[in-house]
Motif scaffolding. Sequence first.
Motif, PDB file in Angstrom:
ATOM      1  N   ARG A  34      47.281  69.011 -17.723  1.00 18.61           N
ATOM      2  CA  ARG A  34      46.054  68.308 -18.094  1.00 18.61           C
ATOM      3  C   ARG A  34      45.838  68.333 -19.597  1.00 18.61           C
ATOM      4  NH1 ARG A  34      41.727  70.537 -19.488  1.00 18.61           N
ATOM      5  NH2 ARG A  34      42.120  72.523 -18.481  1.00 18.61           N
ATOM      6  N   GLN A  35      46.082  69.494 -20.208  1.00 21.98           N
ATOM      7  CA  GLN A  35      45.892  69.614 -21.653  1.00 21.98           C
ATOM      8  C   GLN A  35      46.861  68.730 -22.431  1.00 21.98           C
ATOM      9  OE1 GLN A  35      45.703  73.669 -23.155  1.00 21.98           O
ATOM     10  NE2 GLN A  35      44.862  74.372 -21.205  1.00 21.98           N
ATOM     11  N   ARG A  36      47.854  68.202 -21.729  1.00 24.96           N
ATOM     12  CA  ARG A  36      48.838  67.338 -22.374  1.00 24.96           C
ATOM     13  C   ARG A  36      48.823  65.935 -21.794  1.00 24.96           C
ATOM     14  NH1 ARG A  36      49.836  72.490 -22.391  1.00 24.96           N
ATOM     15  NH2 ARG A  36      50.606  73.430 -24.322  1.00 24.96           N
ATOM     16  N   GLY A  37      47.628  65.516 -21.341  1.00 22.77           N
ATOM     17  CA  GLY A  37      47.431  64.123 -20.948  1.00 22.77           C
ATOM     18  C   GLY A  37      48.016  63.729 -19.612  1.00 22.77           C
ATOM     19  N   VAL A  38      48.458  64.708 -18.801  1.00 24.61           N
ATOM     20  CA  VAL A  38      49.070  64.397 -17.512  1.00 24.61           C
ATOM     21  C   VAL A  38      48.223  64.970 -16.376  1.00 24.61           C
ATOM     22  CG1 VAL A  38      51.060  64.855 -16.006  1.00 24.61           C
ATOM     23  CG2 VAL A  38      51.425  64.318 -18.427  1.00 24.61           C
ATOM     24  N   GLU A 182      44.455  65.728 -24.119  1.00 28.06           N
ATOM     25  CA  GLU A 182      43.911  65.225 -22.860  1.00 28.06           C
ATOM     26  C   GLU A 182      43.633  63.729 -22.992  1.00 28.06           C
ATOM     27  OE1 GLU A 182      40.594  67.569 -21.588  1.00 28.06           O
ATOM     28  OE2 GLU A 182      41.612  69.440 -22.016  1.00 28.06           O
ATOM     29  N   ASN A 183      43.623  63.010 -21.869  1.00 31.23           N
ATOM     30  CA  ASN A 183      43.360  61.573 -21.940  1.00 31.23           C
ATOM     31  C   ASN A 183      42.053  61.180 -21.259  1.00 31.23           C
ATOM     32  OD1 ASN A 183      44.005  61.869 -19.326  1.00 31.23           O
ATOM     33  ND2 ASN A 183      45.736  60.452 -19.304  1.00 31.23           N
ATOM     34  N   TYR A 184      41.186  62.167 -21.030  1.00 30.24           N
ATOM     35  CA  TYR A 184      39.874  61.843 -20.471  1.00 30.24           C
ATOM     36  C   TYR A 184      38.860  62.782 -21.115  1.00 30.24           C
ATOM     37  CZ  TYR A 184      40.186  66.091 -17.879  1.00 30.24           C
ATOM     38  OH  TYR A 184      40.281  67.408 -17.565  1.00 30.24           O
ATOM     39  N   LEU A 185      37.590  62.512 -20.855  1.00 36.24           N
ATOM     40  CA  LEU A 185      36.538  63.344 -21.417  1.00 36.24           C
ATOM     41  C   LEU A 185      35.688  63.867 -20.272  1.00 36.24           C
ATOM     42  CD1 LEU A 185      35.821  63.982 -24.360  1.00 36.24           C
ATOM     43  CD2 LEU A 185      34.043  62.269 -24.194  1.00 36.24           C
ATOM     44  N   GLN A 186      35.404  65.154 -20.287  1.00 36.71           N
ATOM     45  CA  GLN A 186      34.561  65.721 -19.238  1.00 36.71           C
ATOM     46  C   GLN A 186      33.202  66.118 -19.798  1.00 36.71           C
ATOM     47  OE1 GLN A 186      35.899  68.233 -15.959  1.00 36.71           O
ATOM     48  NE2 GLN A 186      34.694  69.897 -16.811  1.00 36.71           N
ATOM     49  N   LEU A 187      32.145  65.724 -19.069  1.00 39.85           N
ATOM     50  CA  LEU A 187      30.791  66.190 -19.386  1.00 39.85           C
ATOM     51  C   LEU A 187      30.382  67.155 -18.292  1.00 39.85           C
ATOM     52  CD1 LEU A 187      30.579  62.902 -20.387  1.00 39.85           C
ATOM     53  CD2 LEU A 187      28.394  63.850 -21.080  1.00 39.85           C
ATOM     54  N   ARG A 188      29.908  68.319 -18.678  1.00 43.20           N
ATOM     55  CA  ARG A 188      29.475  69.314 -17.707  1.00 43.20           C
ATOM     56  C   ARG A 188      27.950  69.328 -17.685  1.00 43.20           C
ATOM     57  NH1 ARG A 188      33.144  74.520 -16.968  1.00 43.20           N
ATOM     58  NH2 ARG A 188      34.098  73.093 -15.483  1.00 43.20           N
ATOM     59  N   THR A 189      27.369  69.173 -16.484  1.00 43.70           N
ATOM     60  CA  THR A 189      25.908  69.186 -16.368  1.00 43.70           C
ATOM     61  C   THR A 189      25.472  70.355 -15.507  1.00 43.70           C
ATOM     62  OG1 THR A 189      25.739  67.916 -14.322  1.00 43.70           O
ATOM     63  CG2 THR A 189      25.986  66.663 -16.363  1.00 43.70           C
ATOM     64  N   ILE A 190      24.200  70.707 -15.611  1.00 44.79           N
ATOM     65  CA  ILE A 190      23.687  71.850 -14.864  1.00 44.79           C
ATOM     66  C   ILE A 190      22.298  71.504 -14.339  1.00 44.79           C
ATOM     67  CG2 ILE A 190      22.687  73.057 -16.897  1.00 44.79           C
ATOM     68  CD1 ILE A 190      24.033  75.626 -15.720  1.00 44.79           C
ATOM     69  N   PHE A 253      22.417  68.799 -19.900  1.00 42.37           N
ATOM     70  CA  PHE A 253      23.754  68.725 -20.485  1.00 42.37           C
ATOM     71  C   PHE A 253      24.189  70.133 -20.866  1.00 42.37           C
ATOM     72  CE2 PHE A 253      26.316  68.688 -24.354  1.00 42.37           C
ATOM     73  CZ  PHE A 253      27.396  67.925 -23.952  1.00 42.37           C
ATOM     74  N   LEU A 254      25.330  70.570 -20.315  1.00 39.90           N
ATOM     75  CA  LEU A 254      25.818  71.905 -20.679  1.00 39.90           C
ATOM     76  C   LEU A 254      26.803  71.820 -21.828  1.00 39.90           C
ATOM     77  CD1 LEU A 254      25.843  74.942 -20.114  1.00 39.90           C
ATOM     78  CD2 LEU A 254      27.773  74.553 -18.606  1.00 39.90           C
ATOM     79  N   CYS A 255      27.853  71.019 -21.673  1.00 34.75           N
ATOM     80  CA  CYS A 255      28.851  70.920 -22.747  1.00 34.75           C
ATOM     81  C   CYS A 255      29.811  69.778 -22.491  1.00 34.75           C
ATOM     82  CB  CYS A 255      29.637  72.229 -22.864  1.00 34.75           C
ATOM     83  SG  CYS A 255      30.570  72.622 -21.376  1.00 34.75           S
ATOM     84  N   LEU A 256      30.548  69.436 -23.500  1.00 38.13           N
ATOM     85  CA  LEU A 256      31.700  68.556 -23.370  1.00 38.13           C
ATOM     86  C   LEU A 256      32.888  69.465 -23.079  1.00 38.13           C
ATOM     87  CD1 LEU A 256      31.755  65.935 -26.278  1.00 38.13           C
ATOM     88  CD2 LEU A 256      31.240  65.563 -23.869  1.00 38.13           C
ATOM     89  N   GLY A 257      33.724  69.058 -22.156  1.00 41.61           N
ATOM     90  CA  GLY A 257      34.921  69.867 -21.905  1.00 41.61           C
ATOM     91  C   GLY A 257      34.736  70.839 -20.765  1.00 41.61           C
TER      92      GLY A 257
END
Lengths: 438, 438
Positions: A34-38, A182-190, A253-257
Amino acid sequence: MIGPKKFMLITLGEELLLGLTRNGHLTYIGDQLRQRGVTLHSNYTISDEGDDILDQFRFCWDRADIVITTGGLGPTVDDRTKEAVAEALGETLVFDKRVLETIEERFARLGKAMSANNRKQAFRPENAEVIPNDRGTAPGLWLNKGEKVLIMLPGPPNELEPMFENQVLPKLEALKYIEDQENYLQLRTIGVGESQLETDFQPLFDNYENLQIAYCAHQGQVDFRISYPGTENRMDQLLEIAEICKKQLGNQFLCLGHHSVSEVISNMLKARGKTLALAESCTGGLISNTFTDISGSSEFFLGGIVSYSIDAKQDLLDVPEGMIQQYTEVSQEVAVAMASGAAEKFESDYALSITGYAGPSGGTAENPVGTVYIGLHSPRDIWAKRFQWKASRASIKVRALNAALDLLRNELIAANSADDGANQDLHKEANNILKSLS
Amino acid sequence: MIGPKKFMLITLGEELLLGLTRNGHLTYIGDQLRQRGVTLHSNYTISDEGDDILDQFRFCWDRADIVITTGGLGPTVDDRTKEAVAEALGETLVFDKRVLETIEERFARLGKAMSANNRKQAFRPENAEVIPNDRGTAPGLWLNKGEKVLIMLPGPPNELEPMFENQVLPKLEALKYIEDQENYLQLRTIGVGESQLETDFQPLFDNYENLQIAYCAHQGQVDFRISYPGTENRMDQLLEIAEICKKQLGNQFLCLGHHSVSEVISNMLKARGKTLALAESCTGGLISNTFTDISGSSEFFLGGIVSYSIDAKQDLLDVPEGMIQQYTEVSQEVAVAMASGAAEKFESDYALSITGYAGPSGGTAENPVGTVYIGLHSPRDIWAKRFQWKASRASIKVRALNAALDLLRNELIAANSADDGANQDLHKEANNILKSLS
């Protein structure tokens, strides 16, 4: 990148299927790719039965570009992966003298006698290249066959992980089968549900053609990942969309990633030069352990007291004996006194305390198993809050951890906004308790 | 039991393949089936892509008697499992009004508004039975098709687990697809390698026809499971064989079954009415957390001090300031003083202390990252031992945990044998340190 390649992972081992060992290889290899776009396409966990390995390997080899196997390379009779794979690929197994020498050297270095069955580990498919294993006897194998690649790795994580990072990833990178990000962006919510999130954000996402969204709910936490599937990297656009989401989410919003709540708290404390201490009863060290998993935590984390016995609460945290007699050790009063005691003993800015019944036995009519009081000492104030869950012992510990981190995170956010009106009632209640203490 | 049934598990979720979430369902369901005499045949982890679900489901449905799926039943657009499975089985999806009512009631009870997308969760394959879900909106499904069974469960563990235990297992039991006990015996060993074990025990096992043996190595620990594959339960014979192995293994025998070292220690301490306390620095609460995971640990575990700062070591464990200045906080001397301090503060019979550099930063030329001193206070004596590992921060914490538990377990065994000569050198060394303390 020539085009996204399809990676499949076969994890071998009956202990995984019997629920005796966690499938850590899936988590580790999935994370590394994942850390390498796969995105790892799929994972197959099967036992060491030769026929099943053959059947499964053929299924994967037909569909994948790269097949990775883990386990089944050990010295004992139930390790049969190499034989099965060689049969599927029409490869002959050959004895590799140099591999045997490496194994013999290893035993000599450790001053141990080599067992005869270790000789088995020196066989390899004719056309395979050996991936040296510095930490164990089973070497890994790399086999190119047409455009496809087979990678075989040993089961023990402390052997597999350095081999994967230092040898497999560089080879995959040289072949341009992986990227460098990575080839996507994650938003973490709480604190907001999965279906609510979709309802709130789908109208926004509908404005962006080809944007892909995936949701994943944890306990009280929902992640959503946005991406533009394909080969082109459009991270700038993803970041723009994330910025809009972040504003709309506010405190949720908790964080990006992929940061955990404890990492977010750690960053807030370090940025402000504030310190933290803990007084844990029913969580029994879990929260301390969570913070000390973070590299560099000694910058803000001073320590904790696991006061599992009543004596420890009195002697080490200075909770008054009379208070425990009057209210019992699982009470709002004792939680407040524990937080105050921890802050004093460690001279910390913030202190969290946790006291409760994790079960399965214990509890009272008023405070049955699953009742937990969480106290928080901050430079502004001190209070405690009652929680109650119906869950297993392990789950109650984790829920108390999450609730404690949530309290602390919200206090850290609130402490930064001048006109904060939240927690007013709790503050009043806590001041009453404080008065009764003095 | 009519004959062993083949169970396959499909776990859905991109977050598993991205290494963001552990595959807990495999561990949980594998464990539950194992306890009932069934070895899960295989597990398939795939993403929520409709085509992949279809392909994988057909592969499993062809080969298995019982297929269990987890996840993909949520309300969002990326939850497509039901649609794919219905297509594969030629089932029509029908709208179930009663399911919708249950979901609506749930939202009303929680005082929340239902999102329109939750309606999606009220569809089910025509011939499927609903498995009610008390803790979430997605119901489970049970479908008989010929002699085969399909079981679909929602992803969140706190929803899946009670549904599996209270509803799925009783149904499987009624069908005689599972038994009421395990059908193999596991011996857990410590401090002996996998190939050595096989060399030592294969001649013994060769005496028993049809006996099946499987080995599984963890860090410093090897399990071997013996069984007579087939339908008949021959547990008495397995116990006889285990008794012979146990005698031959001596101290290297840890337990029968699946107990951890901490559970074995817990049983020894409880049986002798002895107590334990901890002083943790670089393990940061991990050992406390391990002991307090055990139900009933308050009988022997008094608590611990996580002394992450130098001040905490001095103020809470009474480690002399001069000693830290002379030897640094990562030293044999300080480990001994910490163990002694913990025993005194908690008034415990035994105390373990851990101080070291978990990394990645820190360390000295003499004691680089990975150096850990473990101290042990027992009613007989007090000493400390130096360890050094090259590993990640997380791994060093776990290795220090295992080494500490091993020290304590060996001391508990030795304390029980009168003519014990082990640990003599360490005892001498420790007595010298004690002298320097007084």
